[in-house]
Scaffold this motif. Structure first.
Motif, PDB file in Angstrom:
ATOM      1  N   VAL G  92       0.854  -1.194   0.000  1.00 55.70           N
ATOM      2  CA  VAL G  92       0.000   0.000   0.000  1.00 55.70           C
ATOM      3  C   VAL G  92       0.884   1.236   0.000  1.00 55.70           C
ATOM      4  CG1 VAL G  92      -1.589   1.348   1.407  1.00 55.70           C
ATOM      5  CG2 VAL G  92      -1.976  -1.102   1.091  1.00 55.70           C
ATOM      6  N   SER G  93       0.716   2.104  -0.997  1.00 57.20           N
ATOM      7  CA  SER G  93       1.594   3.269  -1.098  1.00 57.20           C
ATOM      8  C   SER G  93       0.896   4.581  -0.749  1.00 57.20           C
ATOM      9  CB  SER G  93       2.159   3.368  -2.518  1.00 57.20           C
ATOM     10  OG  SER G  93       1.111   3.427  -3.454  1.00 57.20           O
ATOM     11  N   TYR G  94      -0.413   4.525  -0.515  1.00 59.61           N
ATOM     12  CA  TYR G  94      -1.153   5.762  -0.220  1.00 59.61           C
ATOM     13  C   TYR G  94      -2.432   5.384   0.504  1.00 59.61           C
ATOM     14  CZ  TYR G  94      -4.010   9.931  -1.073  1.00 59.61           C
ATOM     15  OH  TYR G  94      -4.811  11.035  -0.928  1.00 59.61           O
ATOM     16  N   VAL G  95      -2.761   6.136   1.548  1.00 57.77           N
ATOM     17  CA  VAL G  95      -4.009   5.930   2.283  1.00 57.77           C
ATOM     18  C   VAL G  95      -4.568   7.291   2.663  1.00 57.77           C
ATOM     19  CG1 VAL G  95      -5.098   4.957   4.351  1.00 57.77           C
ATOM     20  CG2 VAL G  95      -3.140   3.785   3.317  1.00 57.77           C
ATOM     21  N   SER G  96      -5.844   7.519   2.333  1.00 57.93           N
ATOM     22  CA  SER G  96      -6.467   8.762   2.795  1.00 57.93           C
ATOM     23  C   SER G  96      -7.903   8.491   3.202  1.00 57.93           C
ATOM     24  CB  SER G  96      -6.430   9.839   1.703  1.00 57.93           C
ATOM     25  OG  SER G  96      -7.307   9.496   0.656  1.00 57.93           O
ATOM     26  N   CYS G  97      -8.414   9.369   4.068  1.00 57.42           N
ATOM     27  CA  CYS G  97      -9.829   9.381   4.407  1.00 57.42           C
ATOM     28  C   CYS G  97     -10.458  10.528   3.640  1.00 57.42           C
ATOM     29  CB  CYS G  97     -10.023   9.635   5.901  1.00 57.42           C
ATOM     30  SG  CYS G  97      -9.381   8.297   6.906  1.00 57.42           S
ATOM     31  N   SER G  98     -11.669  10.325   3.136  1.00 58.42           N
ATOM     32  CA  SER G  98     -12.273  11.434   2.415  1.00 58.42           C
ATOM     33  C   SER G  98     -13.759  11.534   2.716  1.00 58.42           C
ATOM     34  CB  SER G  98     -12.035  11.296   0.914  1.00 58.42           C
ATOM     35  OG  SER G  98     -12.564  10.117   0.434  1.00 58.42           O
TER      36      SER G  98
ATOM     37  N   LEU H 142      -3.007   9.543   5.392  1.00 55.89           N
ATOM     38  CA  LEU H 142      -2.297   8.806   6.440  1.00 55.89           C
ATOM     39  C   LEU H 142      -0.985   8.204   5.951  1.00 55.89           C
ATOM     40  CD1 LEU H 142      -5.542   8.472   7.088  1.00 55.89           C
ATOM     41  CD2 LEU H 142      -4.661   6.968   8.849  1.00 55.89           C
ATOM     42  N   LYS H 143      -0.934   7.958   4.645  1.00 62.76           N
ATOM     43  CA  LYS H 143       0.307   7.385   4.105  1.00 62.76           C
ATOM     44  C   LYS H 143       0.481   7.980   2.725  1.00 62.76           C
ATOM     45  CE  LYS H 143       2.628   2.918   3.359  1.00 62.76           C
ATOM     46  NZ  LYS H 143       2.505   1.440   3.495  1.00 62.76           N
ATOM     47  N   ASP H 144       1.694   8.404   2.408  1.00 59.72           N
ATOM     48  CA  ASP H 144       1.911   8.955   1.085  1.00 59.72           C
ATOM     49  C   ASP H 144       3.081   8.223   0.456  1.00 59.72           C
ATOM     50  OD1 ASP H 144       1.451  10.556  -1.110  1.00 59.72           O
ATOM     51  OD2 ASP H 144       1.229  12.360   0.101  1.00 59.72           O
ATOM     52  N   VAL H 145       3.265   8.498  -0.819  1.00 56.57           N
ATOM     53  CA  VAL H 145       4.203   7.699  -1.601  1.00 56.57           C
ATOM     54  C   VAL H 145       5.591   7.655  -0.963  1.00 56.57           C
ATOM     55  CG1 VAL H 145       4.913   9.576  -3.108  1.00 56.57           C
ATOM     56  CG2 VAL H 145       4.870   7.252  -3.999  1.00 56.57           C
ATOM     57  N   TYR H 146       5.979   8.712  -0.227  1.00 57.45           N
ATOM     58  CA  TYR H 146       7.327   8.707   0.363  1.00 57.45           C
ATOM     59  C   TYR H 146       7.390   7.868   1.653  1.00 57.45           C
ATOM     60  CZ  TYR H 146       4.965  12.730   2.395  1.00 57.45           C
ATOM     61  OH  TYR H 146       4.043  13.566   2.948  1.00 57.45           O
ATOM     62  N   HIS H 147       6.262   7.279   2.035  1.00 53.60           N
ATOM     63  CA  HIS H 147       6.285   6.322   3.142  1.00 53.60           C
ATOM     64  C   HIS H 147       6.387   4.887   2.636  1.00 53.60           C
ATOM     65  CE1 HIS H 147       3.859   9.579   5.302  1.00 53.60           C
ATOM     66  NE2 HIS H 147       4.996   9.510   5.933  1.00 53.60           N
TER      67      HIS H 147
END
Lengths: 165, 165, 165, 165, 165, 165, 165, 165
Positions: G92-98, H142-147
């Motif tokens: 998983v490279s990206y996580v967001s709440c929207s 919560l997580k972005d590509v640089y993580h």
């Protein structure tokens, strides 16, 4: 208070069973009114538009075994005209305008799926102003407008409700 | 080949105008058949289920001025039972099952929006198996099942189509 | 025929500009009525519920710069109770029940997006009976209920329509 | 820290009950301030835009018994202009622009469903730039903007929240 | 009564295992028919269109490892032509027209996602009449048309159903 | 570089016309290869899984005139099992799992709409894990998997593409 | 007034080209500042959180050639926890709440479609609180967060905007 | 077998903590490699595109506190060009093309909701080929590509997965 008198309601109910029941028979069944009263009241019910007595052909018996709901999205300026044109087609048995996502709802009867599909694709979808159609097969109609009886009470009080025959 | 003979069709058409037209009048209007033939054929049409003659009460004249389509999503195992129960309510004038996103479609008549809303929220939505309801007001019904005439040709050939009266 | 007399309408219009305008000033502006008549009619308008005069705090001036519409899908049996509870929250400025896909519509004001999101996720979404929420930011409210003036004619006749001030 | 002083809040709260309450009465109710202070603070609240005092006509009492939400999808270049034009119609009581699927949200009041439908179909839907409208009846508005009181705390802390009166 | 005789069904079943099984082998496996009978019946099955025997290349073995369903919304007047053109593309393995929201459904095979995406965006989406495409990757096809065996009974009676081999 | 040699491709193409064409006939048609080579290559193509030769029964000729796509939403934990069970039904001709809104796609063949509807409602919808089904009639399948030929070039270069026969 | 001084901006821009550029080289490129000043400012930018300098592995070069957006609908009470758990997965490279229809958005990288599908179906979809997943392949990412430069002006004034290098 | 050697992975991991960590420090932390080896491998990792070391400005620290996902539906022929133009705007931090309902996904950063809304409505929505935009606020990333760290195993085996630091 009822919106319709008890005798009138009984006349309507009997004619929903058999629209050609003679007035004498209706009077006999009700039991305390004369044939003349029945005739007078029946005419008045029709004149006031409270009831009509009509023949309703049965599509299935005539080979129109497929029923489909077709939902139309229509250019705003064309809604009235598209709805009016829909009424003219012989295979269309119902047309309404509605609020919500769908602008015009149509019920189509056909001999098979191919006929319904051809009618939707080749006729409806090409009428000016029709943006999009969506067709859904209706395998069963359990109650139709000619089963609707004059309510005896308010909708929200199911205890007071009679049963459909 | 037509699925119905020409005389039968004329009888149905005349009864769609007036379901109580006497057989003598029908015979006179057609012009070359006896009253007895009309009576015989009319009975046969009804016995074979090709046509019924019935009273249809008019909701609007009776104060039921609001018509609404209610679309139900229903637990799969409950579809048949929910549809059947819908037929029993007096303010319900139409019930069908359909393929597609909606499982059961219902038409409700009410005296005002509040009555329709109360019926949907307090009665329909609480029936076991009903997952979700969506209500759409129907401001105009332009054609109803009692306007549907026996088609004279195929749907896809609009040139061969008559007009609804 | 107008549903409200001309003088009453003028009183309402002047009070929409300034709800605390003295009756003497209203009388002077209308020009041909006494202060006493104004006071009498104003009281009657309020008693009949035709008009209220109230303070309306301005969320933006108080730091509540974010307005959001929150659309709720609710278990059918819980709609009334969920709607009622929504009215109790201080950051909720509007609550309605509607037909259609959404059961309860709510308007929320907050100091920033995070506050609105936290309220929706931690408070609304956890209320019993709430199935799903969808939040949409409202960057501009161009007309609000306190701008609505008593119509002078029918909606569908735009020529007869005045302008909002 | 509160965004508004305690006395100001009490003034606003009292004016939400009755927007024409005399300053003397407000002072008496608060108990420890002079009428002059109330007048001074009330003027300042209005000048700073923190509060307005206005008449709000009641659509239902005036015969506008139907409330509908109309959701518009609009050509991107026309959103601002369509929203502005919507504000000018007398039967429109609310207009907002929003992010999300809907571009412009409108609340319409009408005397019956037919009037609302005619307004949407014949007026709104024909405005240049309007692509699609969807109309939903709103049977109940439980809280409106004039019920919104200045919050005493953060939204997410329901324990600190007062009740709407 | 079965729509196909028992021997014919056995022939079809054996040819579904191996389409090139010699008639002698088929006869031997069935056990009580001559090779000549098998040959005669097999020819008749093909002539009547009840069965075809064909080679089916396997996309995965040929490097076409990505399967995607592409759903098209098409201008009504262009549906037939768009569907026909879709059949001509080498990377298209399935084309159908359907009722419902989607007008034309297409299955595409490609060597990787980029190839499928390029085909949809640069080829399909630019065909005249295509309004919108939506592409969904199909990670697994568990049963395909060449696994479909002639049913032995009605669908709704799962007890009477055999298993797919 | 082609993923398959020219001779192999010709063999596959000829077997797509007639899966039972004798190797001698294939050799004759290609023109410069021996029957033995054809037989060797044909066996190798099948062993490597590049091609299968199979009988494909034709549902329409067998009275299964209705084709429907049924889209299933399934509990996440049940997707694999539901898809597997779908393959076992005789009236199911296609099953796939896909990314996107739909979890499992099924193609059903039936003798009429009622049979398809009964299968979906009474069988599929009651399988554990199936949340929702949506059925769409497919009036025409224009290209099926047995029409798919080994591509001669890249999808995105339509100029290089042959025509389906 | 700019939110960041000109020299700082130049330092950031140069480090976006090469995050390990020595301070001496940065000073030389800017032209009028000492290495010491660069070092001081660079440290301050990092301490204040205005900028970080980090290694970013490239999924494609490491064999993770498939990128997919996975949209989750989650039980309201589980949103925070589900989002947090998503961050822990290596693919998983990206996580967001929207706000809106989707509760949690996730970007997944995988070696092929099957790996992504297996991860979504076998891992994500089975996490407690996840109601529904929808997976969309992302064939191209044209700009990523490490391409985002500090804006020189307001978004709505495109004339004032520089180009991405 | 790992797609990257153990020492390389350690170098990448350390540079994800601090992209400017001197090679001597990296060597010291790993413990058994020389500074020269680290420098050689680090250069090779960058040359092969396995890793980049870059500055990433932090929008929030610079006053860009609002993050929004904007989903675009685009005329098929314009997708590539619209996506390319999106990359040029300074307030756009992410652009991708995807299969599914949405053609181009964009992430926008702004100082407040009004700025984001103005950018979407006045800039994006007016670009030729953009049919429809839908904007959703993203309260938390919560997580972005640089993580994203180089995976140590397969996605579907959560037991083998490390934790994000």
């Amino acid at each position: 208070m009822s919106p319709i008198e008890s005798i009138d309601r009984q006349i309507v109910d009997l004619l929903m069973e058999d629209g050609r029941m003679p007035c004498a028979e209706i009077a006999r069944r009700i039991g305390f009114v004369s044939e003349r009263t029945v005739r007078y009241r029946l005419d008045r019910l029709r004149q006031r538009g409270i009831m009509r007595v009509v023949a309703i052909p049965d599509p299935k018996s005539l080979g129109f075994t497929v029923v489909a709901d077709v939902f139309l999205q229509v250019e705003p300026a064309a809604i009235t005209e598209v709805a009016r044109r829909m009424t003219e087609f012989e295979c269309v048995s119902y047309v309404s305008c509605s609020m919500g996502e769908v602008d015009v709802s149509v019920q189509v009867v056909g001999r098979d799926n191919a006929e319904v599909y051809a009618f939707v694709t080749d006729v409806i979808a090409k009428i000016a102003g029709v943006r999009k159609t969506s067709t859904v097969i209706v395998p069963q109609v359990l109650k139709d407008v000619y089963h609707w009886r004059i309510p005896s009470g308010a909708c929200v009080n199911p205890g007071a409700q009679g049963r459909m025959r």
